[in-house]
Design a protein around this motif. Structure first.
Motif: not given
Length: 203
Positions: A98-103, A108-111
């Motif tokens: 999940g961290r890699m995909l979001r990177a 946008e700024a994280p919710v």
């Protein structure tokens, strides 16, 4: 969110769902007790329990009773990831993916804060692996689930299927150790869609 190529074999057969529900309701019982309650042959129960344990859904415990002979083995649901190497590995792997995909995809700024994001990652993979095709709304803290592969079972015993999934969602969120918890599972908000609503603990 990441997608996985394999799923939970442990949740693909009605008898395994039945055994998992029995263990969730009364932890610490032996295979023979579970066989008697569920009306399943003992050897079949042992095979199903092995699959459930291999998937990190239950754990076995050998009980020392101080008598001769082989000590009894009892079964518990996995409520803390530290009690199952498989469950612990799922938490770590889901968080990393999940961290890699979001990177690479987030613009946008994280919710959510990192702890809540980790819980969503782990829950998403659990639901995806179970074949429930989740769609997550991070702002609403909700998951839409469709199609439900357990639809045929629902007609026979909705309480069994929904109860198993509700307990697993609570446990999976606890495995990831964060502020989110299950608010409600809403079965069949449409003919073939269920919805999970989460809630965040207040500071």
């Amino acid at each position: 969110m990441p997608r996985r190529a394999h799923d939970f074999r442990g949740l693909t057969q009605p008898r395994r769902m039945q055994l998992l529900r029995a263990i969730q309701r009364v932890p610490g019982r032996r295979a023979g007790e579970l066989a008697s309650e569920c009306g399943i042959p003992l050897n079949t129960v042992r095979d199903h329990l092995r699959v459930l344990e291999d998937e990190g859904l239950i754990r076995s415990e050998t009980v020392q009773v101080g008598t001769r002979g082989r000590p009894p083995v009892v079964f518990h649901p996995v409520r803390e990831s530290s009690s199952s190497a498989v469950a612990e590995a799922r938490v770590v792997g889901a968080h990393d993916r999940g961290r890699m995909l979001r990177a690479v995809t987030r613009t946008e700024a994280p919710v959510l804060d990192p702890e809540a994001s980790r819980q969503l990652d782990v829950l998403y993979e659990h639901l995806e692996d179970a074949g429930l095709d989740p769609t997550v709304d991070e702002e609403a803290l909700s998951f839409d689930l469709a199609p439900c592969r357990y639809h045929d079972m629902i007609d026979e015993d909705r309480a069994l299927v929904c109860g198993v999934h509700e307990r697993l969602v609570r446990d999976v969120l606890a495995h990831a150790d964060g502020p989110l918890s299950l608010q409600v599972l809403q079965p069949f908000v449409t003919a073939h869609r269920c919805r999970l609503l989460l809630t965040a603990a207040s500071d």
